[in-house]
Write a protein that holds these residues in place. Sequence first.
Motif, PDB file in Angstrom:
ATOM      1  N   VAL A 198       0.859  -1.184   0.000  1.00  0.00           N
ATOM      2  CA  VAL A 198       0.000   0.000   0.000  1.00  0.00           C
ATOM      3  C   VAL A 198       0.891   1.227   0.000  1.00  0.00           C
ATOM      4  CG1 VAL A 198      -1.798   1.263   1.232  1.00  0.00           C
ATOM      5  CG2 VAL A 198      -1.797  -1.246   1.268  1.00  0.00           C
ATOM      6  N   SER A 199       0.731   2.089  -0.993  1.00  0.00           N
ATOM      7  CA  SER A 199       1.569   3.280  -1.101  1.00  0.00           C
ATOM      8  C   SER A 199       0.745   4.450  -1.602  1.00  0.00           C
ATOM      9  CB  SER A 199       2.736   3.031  -2.073  1.00  0.00           C
ATOM     10  OG  SER A 199       3.448   4.222  -2.323  1.00  0.00           O
ATOM     11  N   ASP A 200       0.962   5.618  -1.016  1.00  0.00           N
ATOM     12  CA  ASP A 200       0.329   6.824  -1.544  1.00  0.00           C
ATOM     13  C   ASP A 200       1.334   7.680  -2.314  1.00  0.00           C
ATOM     14  OD1 ASP A 200       1.861   7.792   0.518  1.00  0.00           O
ATOM     15  OD2 ASP A 200       0.194   8.591   1.698  1.00  0.00           O
ATOM     16  N   THR A 201       2.512   7.082  -2.590  1.00  0.00           N
ATOM     17  CA  THR A 201       3.553   7.777  -3.351  1.00  0.00           C
ATOM     18  C   THR A 201       3.821   7.087  -4.686  1.00  0.00           C
ATOM     19  OG1 THR A 201       4.636   8.492  -1.311  1.00  0.00           O
ATOM     20  CG2 THR A 201       5.951   8.564  -3.329  1.00  0.00           C
ATOM     21  N   ALA A 202       3.935   5.758  -4.655  1.00  0.00           N
ATOM     22  CA  ALA A 202       4.300   5.013  -5.859  1.00  0.00           C
ATOM     23  C   ALA A 202       3.434   3.759  -5.984  1.00  0.00           C
ATOM     24  CB  ALA A 202       5.781   4.641  -5.822  1.00  0.00           C
ATOM     25  N   ALA A 203       2.127   3.950  -5.982  1.00  0.00           N
ATOM     26  CA  ALA A 203       1.199   2.821  -5.965  1.00  0.00           C
ATOM     27  C   ALA A 203       1.302   1.961  -7.219  1.00  0.00           C
ATOM     28  CB  ALA A 203      -0.239   3.327  -5.801  1.00  0.00           C
ATOM     29  N   TRP A 204       1.746   2.534  -8.331  1.00  0.00           N
ATOM     30  CA  TRP A 204       1.788   1.806  -9.599  1.00  0.00           C
ATOM     31  C   TRP A 204       3.174   1.244  -9.903  1.00  0.00           C
ATOM     32  CZ3 TRP A 204      -2.678   0.917 -12.199  1.00  0.00           C
ATOM     33  CH2 TRP A 204      -3.783   1.700 -11.851  1.00  0.00           C
ATOM     34  N   TYR A 205       4.103   1.374  -8.984  1.00  0.00           N
ATOM     35  CA  TYR A 205       5.489   0.970  -9.242  1.00  0.00           C
ATOM     36  C   TYR A 205       5.630  -0.546  -9.039  1.00  0.00           C
ATOM     37  CZ  TYR A 205      10.606   1.307  -9.135  1.00  0.00           C
ATOM     38  OH  TYR A 205      11.944   1.180  -9.409  1.00  0.00           O
ATOM     39  N   THR A 206       6.063  -1.270 -10.079  1.00  0.00           N
ATOM     40  CA  THR A 206       6.057  -2.733 -10.031  1.00  0.00           C
ATOM     41  C   THR A 206       7.444  -3.360  -9.878  1.00  0.00           C
ATOM     42  OG1 THR A 206       6.192  -2.930 -12.445  1.00  0.00           O
ATOM     43  CG2 THR A 206       3.980  -2.838 -11.466  1.00  0.00           C
ATOM     44  N   LEU A 207       8.500  -2.573  -9.867  1.00  0.00           N
ATOM     45  CA  LEU A 207       9.826  -3.183  -9.731  1.00  0.00           C
ATOM     46  C   LEU A 207      10.093  -3.669  -8.311  1.00  0.00           C
ATOM     47  CD1 LEU A 207      12.424  -1.155 -11.844  1.00  0.00           C
ATOM     48  CD2 LEU A 207      11.418  -3.395 -12.317  1.00  0.00           C
TER      49      LEU A 207
END
Length: 456
Positions: A198-207
Motif C-alpha cells: 500500500v503506497s500513496d507515493t508510488a502505488a503503480w510501481y512494479t519493480l
Amino acid sequence: MSELHYLTATELTRLIRTRQVSAVEVLQAHLDRIEQVNPDVNAIVTLAAEPAIEAAKAADAAEPEGLLHGLPVAHKDLVDTAGIRTTYGSPLFADHVPAKDDLVVERLRAAGAITVGKTNTPEFGTGSHTVNEVFGATRNPYDLSKSAGGSSGGAAAALATGMVPLADGSDMGGSLRNPASFCNVVGLRPTPGRVPGVSDTAAWYTLSVQGPMARTVDDLTLMLSAIAGFDHRSPYAIREVFTPEPEEGVAGLRVAWSPDLGGLPVDPRTAAVTATAPAVFERLGATVEEVELDLSGAEEAFRTYRAWNYALSFGDLTGLGPNTAWNVERGREVTGAALAAAERARSRLYQRMSAFFDTYDVLIAPVSQVPPFPIEQPHVSEINGERLPDYLAWMRSAYWISVLHAPAASVPAGFTTDGLPVGVQIVARPFEDARVLRVARAFEQATGHGRQRPPL
C-alpha cells in the motif's frame, strides 16, 4: 527433539498446534539463540522481546487458528511495525516508531505470527550489501569477514543462524535473492501484486516487491500462503488465491540454463557451483538446454525506473547517505524521453520472454555474479578483470530478472572451495510463482545444500 531454533517453520507450527511444545517455549528458544549469535552477525537490530513474550502467552491460551499460530518472525527494518522502532536503515529515522503496521506485518500477525524484532538493511534498502550508519554491517554467518548480501541481509543472516524460522524481505534489484544466495537460505521474489503493498507515493510501481524468506522451500510456501492475497488498495494486486502446484518433482519439465544471463561476467568460484545445477535437473528427469539469453533492454529499463522511483520517493529528504543520494540525483536526470525509451525497452523484453516461456517451463541461472565479498568492501568493483561502472553493476544477474515481472527464487546450490554459499536462481513466467516453488523444492530435496549450518 532437535534444537527448536533449527526446526522448520512447518514443523514448529505442527508442534505448537498439537500442544507438544508451547509458543512460549519456541519463542524462548529463539530469544536464547538471538542472545547467543546476534552479537557476532548483527542481523536483528531492534528486539521486541517483551511484547513477543506476551503474544506467545496469549497464543498458548488461545485455540490455534492461523497458519503461523505462535511462530516467531522478524520484519525487515523497511516495513512499519506499530509501536516498534523502524529506522529504514537511515539516521534520519533513527528514533522513528510507527503508529501502524505495514500490510505484510498485518497479514503475518493475522496468521498468528509473533514479531520478535527488526532485521538490518542498508539505508532505504539501497544496495546488496547490508550496512548503514545506524547499526553498522551485518556479517555473513558462514564467514564473519564477508558480507551477508542485501538489502534483506539481516533477514538472511537471522534465518541462517536459527534466530527466526521465517522473515519478510523486499526486492527491487535482488534484495530477496542475493542475501539468500550469500547466506544459504531461500528467498522468493514473487510476481508483482502477489504480495501487495500500500503506497500513496508510488502505488503503480512494479519493480519493488515484498516476499518471504526461510530455510526451506516448504516454509517459503507456507509464509507466502499467509502474506499473498488481494487488497483493493493496490492497483495491481492479484485476485487469484495462491495455491501450490499439486504436482511434485520436475520430470518432463523443460529447463533453460543460462550460465551468464547473456554475457555477464561471473566469478569463476560462483560459476563452478552454479554449473552443477543442470545435471541435478537432468537426473530428476527434466530436459535441460543451455540457452543464449537475450535480456537486451533490461539494463536501460531497470536503471531508468529505479532512478525515477528514488527521486519520487526520497527527493524531498536532505541528509541522505551517499548511495541513496546518488540514486536520487540519477532520478532527477530522468526525462520524459528516457521514461518512454525505458517503457519501450521493457515492453519489447516482456514480449520476447513471453515467447521464451512458450518453449521453456523455467529458467535457471546464477543469482549473484560473485560469492560473498569482504565486509569492509562497499561494493564489488571488478569481476574477472572487468571494471564495473558503479555500485549497482555487480547486481545485474538479479536486477535484469526484476524487469521481467516474473517470480524468481534463490535456492542453495552449494559452496565455493573456501566454504562460501552460492545460490541458483529459478525463474518462471509471470504469475507462475507455484511453478518456481515446485522446481525449487525438487532441487532443494535432491541436493540438501541448505541443511549445512554455519559454524556459529
